[in-house]
Design an enzyme around this catalytic site. Sequence first.
Site, mmCIF file in Angstrom:
data_model
loop_
_atom_site.group_PDB
_atom_site.id
_atom_site.type_symbol
_atom_site.label_atom_id
_atom_site.label_comp_id
_atom_site.label_asym_id
_atom_site.label_seq_id
_atom_site.Cartn_x
_atom_site.Cartn_y
_atom_site.Cartn_z
ATOM 1 N N ASP A 191 -12.011 -0.397 -88.891
ATOM 2 C CA ASP A 191 -12.314 -1.312 -87.791
ATOM 3 C C ASP A 191 -11.174 -1.305 -86.771
ATOM 4 O O ASP A 191 -11.404 -1.294 -85.560
ATOM 5 C CB ASP A 191 -12.514 -2.719 -88.374
ATOM 6 C CG ASP A 191 -12.569 -3.790 -87.302
ATOM 7 O OD1 ASP A 191 -13.584 -3.865 -86.606
ATOM 8 O OD2 ASP A 191 -11.581 -4.535 -87.157
ATOM 9 N N GLU A 215 -17.193 3.023 -90.013
ATOM 10 C CA GLU A 215 -15.811 2.557 -89.879
ATOM 11 C C GLU A 215 -14.974 3.006 -91.071
ATOM 12 O O GLU A 215 -13.815 3.420 -90.910
ATOM 13 C CB GLU A 215 -15.771 1.027 -89.770
ATOM 14 C CG GLU A 215 -16.292 0.517 -88.434
ATOM 15 C CD GLU A 215 -16.187 -0.996 -88.285
ATOM 16 O OE1 GLU A 215 -16.067 -1.474 -87.153
ATOM 17 O OE2 GLU A 215 -16.244 -1.706 -89.311
#
Lengths: 239, 239
Positions: free
Chosen positions: A55, A126
């Site tokens: 992220d 991610e």
Amino acid sequence: MSIAYPRRQRQLESLVKKLGLPVVAPVKWQLLDLALTHPTVSESANYEQLEFVGDAVVRLVSAIVLWENYPDCPVGDFAAIRSVLVSDRILAKMSREYGLELYLLVAGSATADQVGEESRLADAFEAVLGALYLSTNDLQLIRPWLDPHFKQLATEIRLDPARFNYKAALQEWTQAHFKVLPEYRVVEISQPQHNQERFIAEVWLHEQKLGEGKGRSIKAAEQAAAKVAFFALNTQEKP
Amino acid sequence: MSIAYPRRQRQLESLVKKLGLPVVAPVKWQLLDLALTHPTVSESANYEQLEFVGDAVVRLVSAIVLWENYPDCPVGDFAAIRSVLVSDRILAKMSREYGLELYLLVAGSATADQVGEESRLADAFEAVLGALYLSTNDLQLIRPWLDPHFKQLATEIRLDPARFNYKAALQEWTQAHFKVLPEYRVVEISQPQHNQERFIAEVWLHEQKLGEGKGRSIKAAEQAAAKVAFFALNTQEKP
């Protein structure tokens, strides 16, 4: 070092080829395997921590791409564009383009959960970025294939600002500057005409109305109000 | 390449030494100069864009430090710890430790704005991280001095979870999982006893009460409610 299951190793190598990377690349295969393992498969050895790293990686790549390509763009637009680039919708779309669902190990009822598929694919995407980052401790395995996606998306978004997510951008702005979230108040027009935009949203911050917008849905009205507020705040002088 | 003003160049070199980096390091001095220029000094050439990049850098460093040092820590705790590490309070504190206020160019009334000082120092700190990242396109100028700070802070926070910012952690959690923010409802007890915790906060998500807490201030009551909710959510089975 490759992983112990030759079939899984070949599978992961095929994904790495799809990303345009050489299979001799310094990929940490165990991490890539982990990145493609859903929590339903293992409570302790799954993609969650790598997703947390990834992220941050995806936010960094989007910031750098904007920095390198749009030196004259106001930083408020950076935030608005990035909120689209790092959205689940976009990450899941890229995930599908590389066929990540073919590599993601999922167990139990989650496999049938169509609603959760988008966030699962975005999370795994991610996590893959996290694994690739941690393989070399830099972005060398990521930017060659991710940059072109982000550049094209950023160009499209700038040509069609309706694709901005103004609610997300406004929220990021008010949190950064005032540590609070904007508040939305929505009313429905009681006797709407056919096809009328029957919702009116106001957005407030610190007992001050920042903007107002109409829409056919609550969401649309809130986005319209957020857009007004976002532009008002970003054209003001800095305090 | 050094910058055109010898006095400013020497000033920036002294900061780089304070960070423990060699002055022959591949620092892009123009970027470091920009990182230490407040928007009041120049509307177009200031730290805002570098702060945007640096915000992503500091999130990445904190994620990596947590990943490397706490492999068994639940990812919910990662999020809670990181929300402290990247807070304005902590970033401004580190900014002061390196004396960044001595290097930051500020103009006009902003110099007297004590209230804004914390966020100004935090912003400049992030911008410096952005400048150092973009000097080498990796974290080599950052991790040697930033990692020890984050490691120590993370250790302190884990020993004293009261330092967690549960509201921030809960918000990050609900946004990641449900794309919505938790809602707080606070009531004040009408005839409080002396010293009583006279506020009661409830935190709600999707019409479901997640937790309740008491406190002597609204903020304290909300933090207490957020803590209950945060632990409840993070000990549940994943959906």
